[in-house]
Design a protein around this motif. Sequence first.
Motif, PDB file in Angstrom:
ATOM      1  N   ASN A 103       0.738  -1.577   0.249  1.00  0.00           N
ATOM      2  CA  ASN A 103      -0.252   0.138   0.168  1.00  0.00           C
ATOM      3  C   ASN A 103       0.564   1.023  -0.426  1.00  0.00           C
ATOM      4  N   ILE A 104       0.755   1.884  -1.082  1.00  0.00           N
ATOM      5  CA  ILE A 104       1.923   3.552  -1.431  1.00  0.00           C
ATOM      6  C   ILE A 104       1.048   4.229  -1.417  1.00  0.00           C
ATOM      7  N   THR A 138      10.793  -8.019  -7.978  1.00  0.00           N
ATOM      8  CA  THR A 138       9.614  -7.351  -8.291  1.00  0.00           C
ATOM      9  C   THR A 138       9.067  -6.131  -7.086  1.00  0.00           C
ATOM     10  N   VAL A 139       8.805  -6.721  -5.470  1.00  0.00           N
ATOM     11  CA  VAL A 139       8.849  -5.944  -4.947  1.00  0.00           C
ATOM     12  C   VAL A 139       9.176  -4.680  -5.042  1.00  0.00           C
ATOM     13  N   GLU A 140      10.752  -4.506  -5.362  1.00  0.00           N
ATOM     14  CA  GLU A 140      11.128  -3.288  -5.159  1.00  0.00           C
ATOM     15  C   GLU A 140      11.130  -2.915  -6.410  1.00  0.00           C
ATOM     16  N   ARG A 141      11.251  -3.386  -7.786  1.00  0.00           N
ATOM     17  CA  ARG A 141      10.403  -2.480  -9.116  1.00  0.00           C
ATOM     18  C   ARG A 141       9.534  -2.115  -9.182  1.00  0.00           C
ATOM     19  N   ALA A 142       8.537  -2.246  -8.317  1.00  0.00           N
ATOM     20  CA  ALA A 142       6.659  -2.312  -8.396  1.00  0.00           C
ATOM     21  C   ALA A 142       6.425  -0.765  -7.936  1.00  0.00           C
ATOM     22  N   VAL A 143       7.122  -1.032  -6.081  1.00  0.00           N
ATOM     23  CA  VAL A 143       7.240   0.460  -5.320  1.00  0.00           C
ATOM     24  C   VAL A 143       7.962   1.166  -5.865  1.00  0.00           C
ATOM     25  N   ALA A 144       8.826   0.990  -6.044  1.00  0.00           N
ATOM     26  CA  ALA A 144       9.140   2.546  -6.624  1.00  0.00           C
ATOM     27  C   ALA A 144       8.802   2.669  -8.060  1.00  0.00           C
ATOM     28  N   TYR A 145       8.823   2.067  -8.732  1.00  0.00           N
ATOM     29  CA  TYR A 145       8.072   2.690 -10.014  1.00  0.00           C
ATOM     30  C   TYR A 145       6.559   3.595  -9.965  1.00  0.00           C
ATOM     31  N   GLU A 146       5.849   2.553  -8.435  1.00  0.00           N
ATOM     32  CA  GLU A 146       4.121   3.407  -8.035  1.00  0.00           C
ATOM     33  C   GLU A 146       4.938   4.612  -7.727  1.00  0.00           C
ATOM     34  N   ILE A 147       5.823   4.903  -6.514  1.00  0.00           N
ATOM     35  CA  ILE A 147       6.372   5.875  -6.614  1.00  0.00           C
ATOM     36  C   ILE A 147       6.338   7.051  -7.440  1.00  0.00           C
ATOM     37  N   GLU A 148       7.282   7.209  -8.682  1.00  0.00           N
ATOM     38  CA  GLU A 148       7.326   8.023  -9.590  1.00  0.00           C
ATOM     39  C   GLU A 148       6.014   7.913 -10.290  1.00  0.00           C
ATOM     40  N   ARG A 149       5.237   7.399  -9.986  1.00  0.00           N
ATOM     41  CA  ARG A 149       3.684   7.386 -11.392  1.00  0.00           C
ATOM     42  C   ARG A 149       3.339   8.205  -9.860  1.00  0.00           C
TER      43      ARG A 149
END
Length: 481
Positions: free
Chosen positions: A192-193, A215-226
């Motif tokens: 949850n971000i 995947t956890v690391e990349r998905a969270v990083a991407y969603e923050i930037e999105r």
Amino acid sequence: METSAKYKATIGLEIHAELKTQTKMFCSCKNDPDEEKPNSNICSICTAQPGTLPVLNKKAIEHVLKVGLACGSKIADFTEWDRKNYFYPDIPKGYQISQYKYPLVLGGSIKGVELTRIHLEEDTGSSTHDVGDFSLVDFNRSGVPLMELVTEPVIHSGKQAADFAKELQLLLQYMGAGDANMEKGEMRVEANISVSNTDKFGTKVEIKNLNSFRTVERAVAYEIERQIDAIEKGEKVIQETRGWDEAKQKTYSQRIKEDSHDYRYFPDPDLPKMMVSEVFDLKKLKEELPELPWERREKYLKIYEIKEQDADFFVNNVGFGKFFEEVISVFKGNHEKSKDLVASKDLIKLASNYISSDLVGFMSKNTDLKFPNQENFAKIILMVSEGKLSSRVAKDLIERLIKENIDPEEIANKEGLIQKNDEGAVKELALKLIKDNPKVVADYKAGKEAALMFFVGQIMKATKGSSNPQVIKKVLMDSLK
């Protein structure tokens, strides 16, 4: 990706982990994550046939209580099970038995991340959608004990989220509570971000079913930037559930996020309420806890003082960590310099280096190989520390030790492998090499270091690695003058 200094990302995790028990959560069907035949481990209870009644799995409850004790959590005395109502084809009841108001465990922490709660529920079945214009449902997984751990929103990066998930996986494995194999779906992470440029939380977006640490690391990083990009453009971030597209390396919208009231929780009338202290002896459960991952890591770093990289490797690879400690115990018991553990730090570091590099390298080439005899391995390390073996000979003996049960000390003496410090014998070889290789001599005098190493290699070869490299270098440099 790094969060902009202007924005703060706040992340909370929900992690589901299947527990290792002989049977399912509420029936006597086999709990077997490796079963390949669909719908073979099922019965009238886990497929929700009319008139059936669930029965609690005591071992699954014990696993969750022990995880709570390991994390320094508060163990509830009163608990009950609830029905979480929602429809999906792989939920045969039309509801999932879970815990809502009275979870088994509250609070605690792992790797500095505070926990909200840990509760117990049943897993769903699994659906397959890639066989045609229809879906298939396998209920083998339906009813398997499932632990859900929820963190406080105190994580601030994808890396921190992935590190937390890794530590939880290790904890479950150390305790024998579960294998938590993410590739098999035995552990699934949901993040949850929210992103905000004020002191308040931003809009929360959930990413479902993240099935690897990367995947956890990349998905969270991407969603923050999105979310930062959307805010910068003046767009509204929607509270929703998103998935992760591995091929595109981006999240995508799945559905509007449900709230807890959408599930119409109410106590399950078929399961008894429980007073935990009447069923479990918490003091006894705490005494049964094994050495925990963070305790082992601290011991390696603060007591043994080995490199952080080696410590992490031994914590993450329990077999090698166990072998490392067995070798240390040989030092403590059999070597006069090592009876005092503090006085043998160099010996311990030497063993750590050879295990984490050479032993791992040799054994990774053949996964059928077993760990060598720890006493014979310790002999090699002792001989290296005493200057009796060169590094090259030590590596060769380790490789032989893995494949056959040899006494390295006996072999070293028998085959003339004991490192010699005889400058006279080395000088005789050095002078002959210098005489026979005038071009290499010229290269050395022109400042080429490789020329000296050529001579060192030739002498090591001639003496089968038994000459001390430092003695060889000294004799060569003196002779080349």
